[in-house]
Design an enzyme around this catalytic site. Sequence first.
Site, PDB file in Angstrom:
ATOM      1  CE  LYS A 160      11.684 127.808   2.475  1.00 35.27           C
ATOM      2  NZ  LYS A 160      10.477 127.871   1.658  1.00 35.27           N
TER       3      LYS A 160
HETATM    4  C1  LIG Z   1       8.248 130.182  -2.908  1.00 39.54           C
HETATM    5  C2  LIG Z   1       8.283 128.708  -2.717  1.00 39.54           C
HETATM    6  N1  LIG Z   1       8.300 127.912  -3.795  1.00 39.54           N
HETATM    7  C3  LIG Z   1       8.326 126.571  -3.682  1.00 39.54           C
HETATM    8  C4  LIG Z   1       8.335 125.952  -2.454  1.00 39.54           C
HETATM    9  C5  LIG Z   1       8.372 124.459  -2.372  1.00 39.54           C
HETATM   10  O1  LIG Z   1       9.652 123.999  -2.011  1.00 39.54           O
HETATM   11  P1  LIG Z   1       9.859 122.638  -1.229  1.00 39.54           P
HETATM   12  O2  LIG Z   1       9.159 121.601  -1.993  1.00 39.54           O
HETATM   13  O3  LIG Z   1      11.327 122.439  -1.180  1.00 39.54           O
HETATM   14  O4  LIG Z   1       9.252 122.839   0.116  1.00 39.54           O
HETATM   15  C6  LIG Z   1       8.298 126.739  -1.300  1.00 39.54           C
HETATM   16  C7  LIG Z   1       8.279 126.088   0.001  1.00 39.54           C
HETATM   17  O5  LIG Z   1       8.914 126.340   0.904  1.00 39.54           O
HETATM   18  C8  LIG Z   1       8.294 128.154  -1.427  1.00 39.54           C
HETATM   19  O6  LIG Z   1       8.287 128.959  -0.364  1.00 39.54           O
END
Ligand SMILES: Cc1ncc(COP(=O)(O)O)c(C=O)c1O
Length: 328
Positions: A160
Amino acid sequence: MKAEADPNLIVYFRGQYMPLGEAQVGILTHALHYGTGVFEGIRAHWDEAAQELYLMRPLEHYQRWKQNCGILHIDVPASPKQLCAITVELMRRNAFHTNVYIRPIAYKCAERVGVSPDDQDAFGLIGLPFGEYLHSENGLHAGVSSWRRIEDNAIPARAKICGAYVNSALASDDAKRSGFDEAILLNESGHVAEGATCNIFMVRKGHLITPPVTENLLEGITRDSVMELARRELGIPVVERAIDRSELYICDELFLTGTAVGVAPVTRVDHRPVKDAAIGAVSRQLRQLYFDATRGHLSQYRRWLLPIYRPEQEQGKGPVQQGEMRIA
Ligand SMILES: Cc1ncc(COP(=O)(O)O)c(C=O)c1O
């Protein structure tokens, strides 16, 4: 939902608890100019009956965060367990009795011009009262974006990374302006990668299918939780394989997963109904299972949860509720 910031909110910033209004960064901060930060998104869910707030898989979130910070050579000088303890204290200081979204962020903090990063790093944790992110109770309308998902060898989507979210912001902005609730991004191979802020699953021929983590997507913790719930509770075979765009138009069910969105059924995609445009049985059941698991209603998934207010959490002793995680 947009979480409004209350300047009196207590945040954790540069090693101290302080009011949000005092947690400021300078205009020349490296991360502001070059996107050199890594953030996380963690939820705490309030259970009214138990009068308890539960952090969902915080250890895994902090492990992922620290690993991903390493990609940018950002050092977070605290272990995942210590970060969990800081988060518990942060929730208590704010006396949250509602659903909360926690946003850890670590970044290159040098205040100077020049893209090449040095080893000056800082981090903070912010917790905000947070309700529904997407109103998906009646199903969402998603649109395939003309923006492609960033490639791993450009900016890794599995982390992220602040700068990488320009890709999500462009796709999300386009989707909203075109009347969609969420964007679906394809990667450069033309396969479905994920949503702008969430992972994606489809149901086809009795299988739950999601793209593998090598398709340029975030290795979602909700994705992982939902795969486990599907296998163990519903007995559905879960398959990780590439998904073509046109499969979105002929699948039986489609849904999105993420910390912010939870399990969000998609009933229309690119102006086409998904099956009969009603929320399907698998999506409905997984949404309910995920809701129950995150509120401590399913004893077999309490190991995912860290309770905030239970006093023994503080001392690291005393009885733990069946299987619940503990940090001390
Ligand atoms: C681009 C993206 N994909 C997938 C997710 C889902 O990830 P998670 O389930 O760890 O929150 C997120 C969430 O933050 C995201 O920003």
